[in-house]
Enzyme design. Structure first.
Site, PDB file in Angstrom:
ATOM      1  N   GLY A  59       0.651  -1.061  -0.083  1.00  0.00           N
ATOM      2  CA  GLY A  59       0.010  -0.104  -0.170  1.00  0.00           C
ATOM      3  C   GLY A  59       0.836   1.287   0.004  1.00  0.00           C
ATOM      4  N   MET A  86       2.054   3.103   2.336  1.00  0.00           N
ATOM      5  CA  MET A  86       2.800   3.259   3.393  1.00  0.00           C
ATOM      6  C   MET A  86       4.004   2.021   3.166  1.00  0.00           C
ATOM      7  SD  MET A  86       2.970   5.549   5.473  1.00  0.00           S
ATOM      8  CE  MET A  86       3.613   4.924   7.145  1.00  0.00           C
ATOM      9  N   VAL A 110       3.899  -5.385   3.179  1.00  0.00           N
ATOM     10  CA  VAL A 110       3.988  -5.973   4.648  1.00  0.00           C
ATOM     11  C   VAL A 110       4.107  -7.691   4.094  1.00  0.00           C
ATOM     12  CG1 VAL A 110       2.681  -7.002   6.658  1.00  0.00           C
ATOM     13  CG2 VAL A 110       2.474  -4.573   5.913  1.00  0.00           C
ATOM     14  N   LYS A 148       6.921  -4.983   8.175  1.00  0.00           N
ATOM     15  CA  LYS A 148       6.330  -3.897   7.372  1.00  0.00           C
ATOM     16  C   LYS A 148       7.637  -3.032   6.874  1.00  0.00           C
ATOM     17  CE  LYS A 148       3.585   0.265   7.836  1.00  0.00           C
ATOM     18  NZ  LYS A 148       2.686   1.159   8.424  1.00  0.00           N
ATOM     19  N   ASP A 204      -6.995   7.202  11.650  1.00  0.00           N
ATOM     20  CA  ASP A 204      -7.083   6.306  10.423  1.00  0.00           C
ATOM     21  C   ASP A 204      -8.057   5.058  10.830  1.00  0.00           C
ATOM     22  OD1 ASP A 204      -7.493   6.082   7.677  1.00  0.00           O
ATOM     23  OD2 ASP A 204      -5.302   4.944   7.746  1.00  0.00           O
TER      24      ASP A 204
END
Length: 896
Positions: free
Chosen positions: A73, A75, A78, A93, A187
């Site tokens: 994604g 960020m 993972v 991550k 979030d």
């Protein structure tokens, strides 16, 4: 955490019937509005192994073996990996490849670890550490074997009601754990909520989370717009209630299977926020009203109208008790959970109105029976107010040759306890206290001091008969009875005569006249009392009190250069002020035990408090607010108790007072931190309203209820103890000694306010009683056994364990049982209110005889407590109208 981790649906979650599921076109469309700011929450499905950054089997840092990629994604990526050192599966991550060396992204990665590690809760995904492999930084996290809530809702539509409540409670618990550590998730959305293989909720992805006190340095609008609160979407602020709004959106989907707002653009989304969502019951006909109400409260446009915590949301959900669930799971509930547990609280008008009326009536009764029973003023009539007695003292000093106007004065009433003890020990008749009405000897006296310069008392700053020391030349102190007759005159001489004359040269007639005595009725005798001031001439006489011929009276006098400096009336039961130690061996042992306990308890409490602080178990905010309250009442008491003077010594008094108040506050802070976690673990229901008050919810209905009931119980105890004194003569028993607990009140003015402040410092004794019962509950484990031990221990302390007065035993037992009932039934707050209300009602000399000059002073105390009870009554109603059909019923008071 990305969506679709292993795509494993937990078996413990039931799937609703097929006809309850929305159609594909009606199902949530998460992601239709793009994410603002960096987030991993919108990761795509796991890609094939060929485009992964790390192939399966890759060994990183000689510890982690890659199993496969779980998602990718904004960020980063993972991966699932095996921790070869610990033999566990973990999630790693990594930052996006394009940002692996970006210092801003690295700082965010470090922040995520630092913030996430603040939270340790079963419903929050754990973050372990940060590492580096092949030049790339990564976070090691707990691997959750399950499915994210977003994909689960797309697959099953919605949860059955019982499962929806269960999942919602766990979600609230995880959010509350984060908020309790000052962490804002920012979030929250279904994609960041995992359901593990055992059906437990796990909140993930703290990539853009922030600490509450650091929000000013953060971008407000980072997150997913579809799940942002209106204030966050508008870029104004992000608070805990912003997370509560996001929580409401998730709960809406959990219960209905639909998004609360479906929009194609940010502008449309903001518009929908303004109008509010459609009610969940419009989609689900059998929607639980309680669940619907709390969801709609979470989605209020104004943050102040939303529930103030996630625990409040959990408490409002149908069925269950978060506090009971936490205790059953062996967890110590947080202060927020305690505050939100139980019923909302408050009283119905059909209960609140009778309670207030009963409290007022009992207060009136206590004044009536106090007028003929326990108060010393029932026997001693005060015809002269303090100002008149002070003027009389000054006039006597002028008459005997002290005409210089004083620079500073002080006056105060006091009770002659030695005289009362003499009557108690020598007279067993039922009317033994009637002799007090004669006025001689005087049981209530007025003491007056004057000085040629400012009087600065040591210590707390309160002037007394002996403080400041009576040694400055020109100082005069005078003692009068309630009719203004002289009992004691003493002056510090400014010099001595080089050629003293005989005692016959001193004119004592003025002093005899001031004392209302006939010199002819007294016989001269040798002086045996050592005077406290220098005298070059001494004299003494023997006689009896004019109004009490059976009481011997001795007069000691002294003069310097023919000017009287001492004239004192002494009864036979008075002892010389020789400064000798009159304590018995038992007294010394008892005092040693008390001093030892008061030394060891704070030290032990300090060690326990330090342990709790290190473990993160103490309610720091509550302890700090209690300490602030203790400091305020400490400084307030000094401000009105101390006799202030416009000299530099006042700064010394201020410094001492500040240190004393700060020390008192520190002790309260330490003791509270030491005992509060145990109260939350073993007896949390007793501190619900107390915790709500310390959290700032002063207008909470449960707080109002316990304040009202504390005042009612105080008035009840006062009436019962007062009636007992009226029953004693009927049973042939001599009444207890009359009392005037705070004679200084009669001087009025600032002393009234000082008494109200000082009455609050007594809460320490009652909190000590609460701590004692708590420790007994922990020790004995069985409540009935702990309660019995509590009553037995306090009964020994109340009566000294040696009294043979059966009325004393019964009354003491009644008071202790009422204290016990208050703690068990209503909790700590009612006990604290009781500790303040009872002494105020008992101390103030209230009377309905308006001819007494002190009637106005005496009314202040009862009016203050009635006003406090009225405030508690009003708050306890929670806005309910008083005059409605509820008055026809009488529902019971609900237990929190």
């Amino acid at each position: 955490m990305p969506r679709g981790v292993l795509r494993c649906y937990p078996k413990t979650v039931s799937v609703g019937p097929p006809d309850d599921n929305p159609t594909r076109s009606q199902r949530p469309r998460q992601g239709s509005i793009p994410t603002v700011g960096p987030t991993l929450s919108d990761a795509s499905h796991p890609s094939s192994i060929h485009d992964s950054r790390f192939a399966a089997g890759t060994l990183l840092t000689e510890r982690y073996r890659i199993v496969g990629r779980l998602g990718r994604g904004g960020m980063g990526e993972v991966y699932r990996a095996d921790d070869l050192k610990l033999g566990q599966s973990v999630a790693l991550k990594f930052l996006p490849e394009r940002s692996a060396d970006d210092p801003v992204w690295l700082r965010r990665l470090h922040d995520e670890v630092r913030i996430a590690r603040e939270i340790a809760h079963p419903n929050v995904c754990r973050t372990y550490d940060i590492g580096e492999a092949e030049g790339e930084h990564f976070i090691s996290m707990e691997y959750v074997d399950g499915e994210d809530l977003s994909s689960l809702l797309r697959r099953i539509g919605r949860f059955p009601t019982d499962k929806a409540v269960q999942v919602s409670r766990q979600l609230c618990a995880g959010i509350a754990a984060a908020h309790d550590k000052g962490v804002l998730h920012r979030d929250l959305k279904p994609a960041n909520v995992m359901i593990d293989g055992r059906g437990r909720v796990r909140i993930t992805d703290f990539g853009i989370a922030a600490l509450t006190d650091q929000m000013e340095h953060r971008s407000v609008q980072a997150g997913t717009p579809a799940y942002m609160a209106p204030e966050q979407l508008a870029g104004r602020e992000v608070t805990e209630r912003s997370d509560i709004y996001s929580l409401g959106l998730i709960l809406y989907q959990i219960f209905t299977g639909r998004e609360a707002f479906e929009a194609e653009s940010l502008a449309q989304m903001q518009s929908l926020r303004e109008t509010g969502p459609t009610t969940p019951s419009s989609h689900i006909p059998d929607m639980d009203p309680a669940a619907e109400q709390v969801i709609l409260r979470c989605l209020r446009l104004d943050p102040q109208e939303r529930p103030h915590s996630a625990i409040a949301v959990a408490a409002a959900l149908p069925g269950g008790d978060p506090l009971a669930e936490a205790l059953a799971a062996g967890e110590t509930p947080s202060p927020a959970m305690v505050a939100e547990s139980g019923r909302p609280g408050g009283l119905r008008p059909s209960v609140a109105v009778p309670c207030l009326i009963a409290m007022v009536l009992l207060t009136i009764v206590s004044i009536v029976i106090g007028g003929t029973g326990r108060s010393l003023l029932a026997y001693v009539r005060l015809d002269k107010p303090p100002a008149a007695l002070a003027d009389r003292a000054r006039q006597i000093a002028i008459d005997v040759g002290y005409a210089a106007p004083p620079a500073d004065e002080w006056g105060m009433f006091w009770t002659d306890d030695d005289y009362l003890e003499h009557i108690r020990s020598t007279d067993e008749s039922v009317n033994r206290w009637a002799r007090l009405s004669k006025g001689q000897p005087a049981a209530l006296r007025f003491r007056h001091r004057s000085s040629p310069g400012p009087m600065v008392a040591s210590g707390y700053g309160r002037i007394t008969w002996n403080d400041p020391p009576f040694q400055v030349p020109g100082m005069i102190r005078t003692e009068l009875d309630q009719k203004g007759r002289l009992l004691w005159l003493e002056a510090v001489p400014s010099g001595s005569s080089p050629d003293p004359g005989p005692a016959s040269d001193v004119d004592w007639s003025l002093l005899f006249a001031a004392a209302g005595l006939d010199p002819a009725q007294f016989t001269s005798t040798a002086s045996t009392w050592i005077p406290g001031v220098y005298c070059d001439t001494r004299a003494a006489w023997l006689g009896v009190w004019p109004d009490a011929p059976d009481a011997t009276l001795r007069i000691e006098a002294g003069a310097v250069a023919g000017k009287p400096v001492l004239f004192r009336l002494i009864s036979s039961w008075e002892k010389p002020d020789a400064g000798t130690d009159t304590m018995t061996t038992g007294d010394r042992i008892g005092t040693s035990i008390i001093v030892t306990l008061f030394t060891l308890i704070p030290v032990a409490a300090g060690l326990i408090a330090w342990r709790h602080l290190r473990a993160g178990r103490g309610d720091r905010r509550g302890a700090t607010r209690l300490a602030m309250y203790a400091f305020v009442i400490g400084m307030g008491a000094w401000l009105f108790v101390a006799d202030h003077v416009p000299v530099f010594d006042e700064m010394n008094l201020l410094t001492r007072a500040f240190g004393g108040a700060a020390g008192f506050a520190l002790v309260c802070w330490v003791l509270y931190l030491a005992i509060e976690p145990y109260a939350r673990r073993h007896w949390p229901h007793a501190i619900i309203s107390w915790t709500r008050l310390l959290s700032g919810r002063i207008r909470d209905p449960l707080v109002g209820r316990d304040v009202l009931l504390g005042c009612l119980i105080a008035a009840t105890i006062l009436v019962v103890t007062g009636l007992a004194e009226h029953v004693m003569p009927l049973a042939g028993l001599p009444p207890w000694p009359p009392a005037l607990a705070e004679a200084g009140l009669l001087t009025g003015g600032r002393h009234v306010i000082a008494t109200l402040f000082e009455a609050q410092t007594g809460i320490g004794v009652f909190i000590g009683a609460f701590v004692l019962l708590l420790l007994l509950r922990i020790l004995f484990r069985k409540p009935w056994l702990a309660n019995g031990a509590f009553v037995a221990l306090l009964l020994v302390l109340f009566t000294g364990g040696f009294t043979t007065d059966w009325v004393d035993w019964i009354v003491s037992a009644f008071v202790i049982v009422m204290i016990l009932i208050t703690m068990i039934r209503f909790g700590l707050l009612s006990l604290v209110v009781l500790s303040f209300a009872y002494p105020v009602l008992a101390i103030f000399p209230a009377t309905f005889d308006l001819e007494h000059w002190y009637a106005g002073i005496g009314a202040i105390g009862p009016l203050a407590i009635v006003g406090l009870a009225a405030w508690g009554f009003w708050v306890s109603l929670a806005g309910r109208p008083i005059f409605r059909d509820e008055l026809l019923g009488a529902p019971a008071i609900g237990r929190p």
